[in-house]
Design a protein around this motif. Structure first.
Motif, PDB file in Angstrom:
ATOM      1  N   CYS A 150      41.636  -5.716 -15.824  1.00 60.74           N
ATOM      2  CA  CYS A 150      42.819  -5.572 -14.974  1.00 60.74           C
ATOM      3  C   CYS A 150      44.094  -6.073 -15.643  1.00 60.74           C
ATOM      4  O   CYS A 150      44.056  -6.877 -16.571  1.00 60.74           O
ATOM      5  N   CYS A 151      45.218  -5.599 -15.130  1.00 59.39           N
ATOM      6  CA  CYS A 151      46.538  -6.007 -15.618  1.00 59.39           C
ATOM      7  C   CYS A 151      46.849  -7.463 -15.330  1.00 59.39           C
ATOM      8  O   CYS A 151      47.708  -8.052 -15.967  1.00 59.39           O
ATOM      9  N   ASN A 152      46.158  -8.059 -14.363  1.00 56.98           N
ATOM     10  CA  ASN A 152      46.440  -9.449 -13.996  1.00 56.98           C
ATOM     11  C   ASN A 152      45.593 -10.449 -14.783  1.00 56.98           C
ATOM     12  O   ASN A 152      45.337 -11.554 -14.341  1.00 56.98           O
ATOM     13  N   SER A 153      45.136 -10.050 -15.960  1.00 57.93           N
ATOM     14  CA  SER A 153      44.394 -10.918 -16.890  1.00 57.93           C
ATOM     15  C   SER A 153      43.012 -11.311 -16.390  1.00 57.93           C
ATOM     16  O   SER A 153      42.491 -12.367 -16.752  1.00 57.93           O
ATOM     17  N   THR A 154      42.398 -10.500 -15.555  1.00 53.43           N
ATOM     18  CA  THR A 154      41.053 -10.787 -15.061  1.00 53.43           C
ATOM     19  C   THR A 154      40.128  -9.604 -15.334  1.00 53.43           C
ATOM     20  O   THR A 154      40.566  -8.480 -15.578  1.00 53.43           O
ATOM     21  N   ILE A 155      38.841  -9.898 -15.296  1.00 46.53           N
ATOM     22  CA  ILE A 155      37.803  -8.871 -15.262  1.00 46.53           C
ATOM     23  C   ILE A 155      37.109  -9.033 -13.926  1.00 46.53           C
ATOM     24  O   ILE A 155      36.682 -10.130 -13.568  1.00 46.53           O
ATOM     25  N   ARG A 156      37.042  -7.948 -13.177  1.00 46.00           N
ATOM     26  CA  ARG A 156      36.370  -7.976 -11.876  1.00 46.00           C
ATOM     27  C   ARG A 156      35.047  -7.247 -12.003  1.00 46.00           C
ATOM     28  O   ARG A 156      35.004  -6.132 -12.506  1.00 46.00           O
ATOM     29  N   ILE A 157      33.978  -7.883 -11.535  1.00 45.91           N
ATOM     30  CA  ILE A 157      32.676  -7.227 -11.471  1.00 45.91           C
ATOM     31  C   ILE A 157      32.435  -6.890 -10.009  1.00 45.91           C
ATOM     32  O   ILE A 157      32.491  -7.760  -9.141  1.00 45.91           O
ATOM     33  N   VAL A 158      32.211  -5.617  -9.749  1.00 44.00           N
ATOM     34  CA  VAL A 158      32.177  -5.097  -8.380  1.00 44.00           C
ATOM     35  C   VAL A 158      30.871  -4.334  -8.164  1.00 44.00           C
ATOM     36  O   VAL A 158      30.402  -3.616  -9.047  1.00 44.00           O
ATOM     37  N   GLU A 159      30.272  -4.495  -6.982  1.00 40.48           N
ATOM     38  CA  GLU A 159      29.099  -3.738  -6.589  1.00 40.48           C
ATOM     39  C   GLU A 159      29.537  -2.304  -6.325  1.00 40.48           C
ATOM     40  O   GLU A 159      30.496  -2.067  -5.594  1.00 40.48           O
ATOM     41  N   MET A 160      28.886  -1.336  -6.924  1.00 38.53           N
ATOM     42  CA  MET A 160      29.381   0.039  -6.917  1.00 38.53           C
ATOM     43  C   MET A 160      29.411   0.705  -5.544  1.00 38.53           C
ATOM     44  O   MET A 160      30.376   1.359  -5.209  1.00 38.53           O
ATOM     45  N   THR A 161      28.376   0.558  -4.759  1.00 34.35           N
ATOM     46  CA  THR A 161      28.338   1.317  -3.508  1.00 34.35           C
ATOM     47  C   THR A 161      29.207   0.723  -2.415  1.00 34.35           C
ATOM     48  O   THR A 161      29.841   1.447  -1.663  1.00 34.35           O
ATOM     49  N   SER A 162      29.256  -0.605  -2.319  1.00 35.01           N
ATOM     50  CA  SER A 162      30.005  -1.229  -1.236  1.00 35.01           C
ATOM     51  C   SER A 162      31.410  -1.681  -1.653  1.00 35.01           C
ATOM     52  O   SER A 162      32.204  -2.054  -0.805  1.00 35.01           O
ATOM     53  N   GLU A 163      31.685  -1.688  -2.957  1.00 34.07           N
ATOM     54  CA  GLU A 163      32.943  -2.192  -3.516  1.00 34.07           C
ATOM     55  C   GLU A 163      33.094  -3.701  -3.307  1.00 34.07           C
ATOM     56  O   GLU A 163      34.178  -4.247  -3.438  1.00 34.07           O
ATOM     57  N   ALA A 164      32.000  -4.381  -2.954  1.00 35.89           N
ATOM     58  CA  ALA A 164      32.064  -5.829  -2.753  1.00 35.89           C
ATOM     59  C   ALA A 164      32.319  -6.527  -4.084  1.00 35.89           C
ATOM     60  O   ALA A 164      31.717  -6.176  -5.101  1.00 35.89           O
ATOM     61  N   ASN A 165      33.190  -7.503  -4.063  1.00 38.23           N
ATOM     62  CA  ASN A 165      33.510  -8.257  -5.268  1.00 38.23           C
ATOM     63  C   ASN A 165      32.331  -9.165  -5.602  1.00 38.23           C
ATOM     64  O   ASN A 165      31.916  -9.992  -4.807  1.00 38.23           O
TER      65      ASN A 165
END
Length: 67
Positions: free
Chosen positions: A38-53
């Protein structure tokens, strides 16, 4: 973020919760999670089906251009 089928030119999935600041993505080996740089200097790992962080990885010194 959207995933497209190149052959049919149709959108297969839209993730609205990732926002507009995604610069790169990678699928995890289990195909249940994606990692988004991401542009905000983070990497987000997200569950694909629910989009849960699942997890946020912070501490990068700038935009995460690739995963």
């Amino acid at each position: 973020m959207r995933v497209w089928d190149v052959n049919s030119e149709k959108c297969l999935k839209t993730w609205s919760k990732l926002g507009r600041g995604v610069t790169s993505v990678a699928w995890c080996k289990d195909y249940k999670h994606i990692a988004a740089g991401c542009c905000n200097s983070t990497i987000r790992i997200v569950e694909m089906t629910s989009e849960a962080n699942y997890r946020n990885l912070s501490g990068h010194r700038g935009i995460v251009w690739s995963i």
